[in-house]
Design an enzyme around this catalytic site. Structure first.
Site, PDB file in Angstrom:
ATOM      1  N   LYS A  45       0.831  -1.218   0.000  1.00  0.00           N
ATOM      2  CA  LYS A  45       0.000   0.000   0.000  1.00  0.00           C
ATOM      3  C   LYS A  45       0.859   1.259   0.000  1.00  0.00           C
ATOM      4  O   LYS A  45       1.721   1.433   0.865  1.00  0.00           O
ATOM      5  CB  LYS A  45      -0.917   0.006   1.220  1.00  0.00           C
ATOM      6  CG  LYS A  45      -2.001  -1.050   1.157  1.00  0.00           C
ATOM      7  CD  LYS A  45      -3.128  -0.799   2.134  1.00  0.00           C
ATOM      8  CE  LYS A  45      -2.762  -1.099   3.552  1.00  0.00           C
ATOM      9  NZ  LYS A  45      -3.895  -0.975   4.490  1.00  0.00           N
TER      10      LYS A  45
ATOM     11  N   GLU B  10      -6.120  -4.103  11.042  1.00  0.00           N
ATOM     12  CA  GLU B  10      -6.861  -2.897  11.458  1.00  0.00           C
ATOM     13  C   GLU B  10      -7.310  -2.996  12.918  1.00  0.00           C
ATOM     14  O   GLU B  10      -8.023  -2.116  13.412  1.00  0.00           O
ATOM     15  CB  GLU B  10      -8.102  -2.700  10.562  1.00  0.00           C
ATOM     16  CG  GLU B  10      -7.777  -2.365   9.116  1.00  0.00           C
ATOM     17  CD  GLU B  10      -7.211  -0.971   8.970  1.00  0.00           C
ATOM     18  OE1 GLU B  10      -7.702  -0.050   9.631  1.00  0.00           O
ATOM     19  OE2 GLU B  10      -6.238  -0.812   8.202  1.00  0.00           O
TER      20      GLU B  10
HETATM   21  N1  LIG Z   1       0.775  -0.094   4.923  1.00  0.00           N
HETATM   22  C1  LIG Z   1       1.222   1.135   4.921  1.00  0.00           C
HETATM   23  O1  LIG Z   1       1.541   1.623   3.892  1.00  0.00           O
HETATM   24  C2  LIG Z   1       1.341   1.927   6.198  1.00  0.00           C
HETATM   25  C3  LIG Z   1       1.311   1.284   7.444  1.00  0.00           C
HETATM   26  C4  LIG Z   1       1.483   2.073   8.596  1.00  0.00           C
HETATM   27  C5  LIG Z   1       1.665   3.449   8.476  1.00  0.00           C
HETATM   28  N2  LIG Z   1       1.671   4.033   7.237  1.00  0.00           N
HETATM   29  C6  LIG Z   1       1.869   5.480   7.090  1.00  0.00           C
HETATM   30  O2  LIG Z   1       3.125   5.802   7.668  1.00  0.00           O
HETATM   31  C7  LIG Z   1       3.084   7.104   8.247  1.00  0.00           C
HETATM   32  C8  LIG Z   1       3.535   7.007   9.672  1.00  0.00           C
HETATM   33  O3  LIG Z   1       4.847   6.477   9.682  1.00  0.00           O
HETATM   34  P1  LIG Z   1       5.880   6.791  10.862  1.00  0.00           P
HETATM   35  O4  LIG Z   1       5.255   6.427  12.147  1.00  0.00           O
HETATM   36  O5  LIG Z   1       7.162   6.181  10.472  1.00  0.00           O
HETATM   37  O6  LIG Z   1       5.907   8.364  10.869  1.00  0.00           O
HETATM   38  P2  LIG Z   1       6.649   9.454   9.968  1.00  0.00           P
HETATM   39  O7  LIG Z   1       7.069   8.895   8.681  1.00  0.00           O
HETATM   40  O8  LIG Z   1       5.730  10.611   9.959  1.00  0.00           O
HETATM   41  O9  LIG Z   1       7.944   9.779  10.840  1.00  0.00           O
HETATM   42  C9  LIG Z   1       7.768  10.165  12.207  1.00  0.00           C
HETATM   43  C10 LIG Z   1       8.847  11.139  12.636  1.00  0.00           C
HETATM   44  O10 LIG Z   1      10.072  10.447  12.806  1.00  0.00           O
HETATM   45  C11 LIG Z   1      11.137  11.166  12.192  1.00  0.00           C
HETATM   46  N3  LIG Z   1      12.164  10.192  11.906  1.00  0.00           N
HETATM   47  C12 LIG Z   1      12.185   9.242  10.931  1.00  0.00           C
HETATM   48  N4  LIG Z   1      13.245   8.430  11.088  1.00  0.00           N
HETATM   49  C13 LIG Z   1      13.929   8.892  12.154  1.00  0.00           C
HETATM   50  C14 LIG Z   1      15.108   8.470  12.820  1.00  0.00           C
HETATM   51  N5  LIG Z   1      15.762   7.351  12.454  1.00  0.00           N
HETATM   52  N6  LIG Z   1      15.548   9.190  13.876  1.00  0.00           N
HETATM   53  C15 LIG Z   1      14.851  10.288  14.317  1.00  0.00           C
HETATM   54  N7  LIG Z   1      13.718  10.717  13.751  1.00  0.00           N
HETATM   55  C16 LIG Z   1      13.262  10.028  12.680  1.00  0.00           C
HETATM   56  C17 LIG Z   1      10.470  11.833  11.021  1.00  0.00           C
HETATM   57  O11 LIG Z   1      11.197  12.944  10.560  1.00  0.00           O
HETATM   58  C18 LIG Z   1       9.128  12.246  11.630  1.00  0.00           C
HETATM   59  O12 LIG Z   1       9.261  13.458  12.321  1.00  0.00           O
HETATM   60  C19 LIG Z   1       1.650   7.595   8.117  1.00  0.00           C
HETATM   61  O13 LIG Z   1       1.575   8.514   7.058  1.00  0.00           O
HETATM   62  C20 LIG Z   1       0.863   6.324   7.826  1.00  0.00           C
HETATM   63  O14 LIG Z   1      -0.277   6.578   7.040  1.00  0.00           O
HETATM   64  C21 LIG Z   1       1.534   3.299   6.110  1.00  0.00           C
END
Ligand SMILES: NC(=O)c1ccc[n+]([C@@H]2O[C@H](COP(=O)([O-])OP(=O)(O)OC[C@H]3O[C@@H](n4cnc5c(N)ncnc54)[C@H](O)[C@@H]3O)[C@@H](O)[C@H]2O)c1
Length: 375
Positions: free
Chosen positions: A140, A242
């Site tokens: 996705k 979910e």
């Molecule tokens: N199946 C899928 O495609 C799927 C599943 C779960 C979530 N998502 C999506 O993923 C996103 C959430 O992902 P997330 O939780 O990784 O959040 P994110 O990508 O928004 O990152 C969260 C924060 O962590 C920081 N960051 C990233 N790597 C870092 C590191 N190594 N050290 C310090 N800071 C770091 C980023 O700059 C950001 O501020 C949402 O948009 C969600 O919709 C998609």
């Protein structure tokens, strides 16, 4: 180094996860022999990216595109800017798009890879637990619309997933918590036999984070791989992922950013367990197992982020949940993943792990959870 092939439907996706292994990961990227690398790069990981990109630059033109990963930026306009950047820098059909960052960068780059020349190769370099143990183990890809999260997107298989687990040590506790809660979800809803492995990983996290991340990756893979092999588009049995996300998403939106995704999903799982118990599906021992597992996360009370929760607003939010349409449900109910036992979802006649839940029962369940001390 942990390596293998993840089967997602007909796609065979090679993955390599290890510690301090950036050189080995570069070799895998180089082996794809791309004309150039367009790098969607999370602004928080420039220091982790620098040695990797310097090495890649010796083998191919490398064009970084730095992204500020805020949900309000996760729009088609950002995808378009990345596509323009790729074309302006001479990308061709043999170029790769590298996504180095959290789930947001991975989703945006994944959507761009599915659109550029109607499809170029995608390499995920995940740097958060959500990305590394969950989002990249999926086809996705997506972006937000004004009306809500991930309302447009595409399915795109990565050609490679590479993760140096030492990239993850720079994350803050709330960022870690989100990914860890998704792994707690896997234990409760899919692989309860992994409960001890999960608890051991939590214990190791402060002192031996890379060891903990390795165990959490193994847990994510064990939960996701069998379901993604048969349900690559996550529309049938894989909807179990979910779990906790119905009440969870509603709380996340109501908190307007004060409650993180992981925290919201944790409360959502407790609410789902209470709904299951209320409907006579789940016994009290399994409900207690939810509280026991999630107490290890040391969450603040939901009132810290939400104040006095507006229950009418919660019901209104639940009524717009994005799982509507997977199964028939009346306007006064919402489809939820419910469990009859740990690891055993309630399924409909087509095998979908969703059941319609009257809104008042879902709201009452949250009220009960909010009034219970999670210790
Ligand atoms: N199946 C899928 O495609 C799927 C599943 C779960 C979530 N998502 C999506 O993923 C996103 C959430 O992902 P997330 O939780 O990784 O959040 P994110 O990508 O928004 O990152 C969260 C924060 O962590 C920081 N960051 C990233 N790597 C870092 C590191 N190594 N050290 C310090 N800071 C770091 C980023 O700059 C950001 O501020 C949402 O948009 C969600 O919709 C998609």
């Amino acid at each position: 180094m942990r390596e293998g092939i993840l089967r997602i439907g007909s796609a065979a996706v090679p993955y390599r996860y290890g510690a301090d292994c950036a050189d080995a990961l570069c070799e895998s990227i180089e082996a794809l022999r791309p004309a150039s690398a367009i790098v969607a790069l999370d602004e928080a990981v420039l220091a982790h990216a620098e040695p990797l990109l310097r090495r890649l630059e010796r083998r191919m033109p490398v064009h970084p595109f730095v992204i500020t990963p805020a949900e309000e930026n996760k729009r088609l306009s950002l995808v378009e800017s990345l596509l323009d950047h790729a074309v302006a820098h001479g990308a061709d059909r043999t170029s790769v798009i590298l996504a180095m960052g959290g789930g947001l960068v991975g989703n945006v780059a994944g959507l761009a890879a599915s659109l550029l020349f109607r499809g170029v190769r995608l390499v995920h370099l995940p740097t958060t637990p959500v990305a590394a143990f969950d989002a990249v183990l999926s086809l996705k890809q997506g972006a937000n619309l004004a009306a809500g999260k991930n309302l447009c997107g595409a399915y795109r298989a990565p050609s490679l997933i590479c993760c140096d687990l030492s990239w993850l040590v720079t994350l803050s506790r709330p960022q870690l918590l989100t990914g860890i809660t998704e792994m707690a979800k896997n234990v409760l809803a899919v692989v309860p036999s992994r409960e001890n492995a999960f608890k051991e990983a939590l214990t190791a996290l402060p002192e031996r984070p890379v060891e903990a991340f390795d165990a959490l990756f193994e847990l994510g893979l064990a939960a996701k791989a069998p379901l993604l092999a048969t349900d690559p588009h996550e529309r049938h049995e894989a909807l179990v992922f979910e779990y906790g996300h119905t009440v969870g998403h509603a709380l996340e939106v109501l908190s307007a950013g004060a409650m993180g995704h992981g925290e919201a999903v944790a409360w959502g799982m407790l609410a789902a367990a209470e709904v299951s118990a209320q409907l006579g599906l789940l016994d009290q021992a399994d409900v207690a197992a939810h509280y026991s597992l999630l107490s290890a996360l040391e969450l603040p009370s939901p009132c810290t982020a939400l104040g006095d929760v507006d229950l009418e607003a919660l019901a209104a939010r639940l009524a717009t949940d994005n799982k509507r349409g997977h199964i028939p449900s009346s306007p006064g109910s919402v489809p939820m993943v419910l469990l009859r036992r740990l690891g055993e979802p309630v399924t409909d006649a087509d095998g979908r792990p969703l059941a319609p839940v009257p809104l008042d029962i879902a709201v009452e369940a949250f009220e009960k959870v909010a009034a219970t001390e999670v210790v």
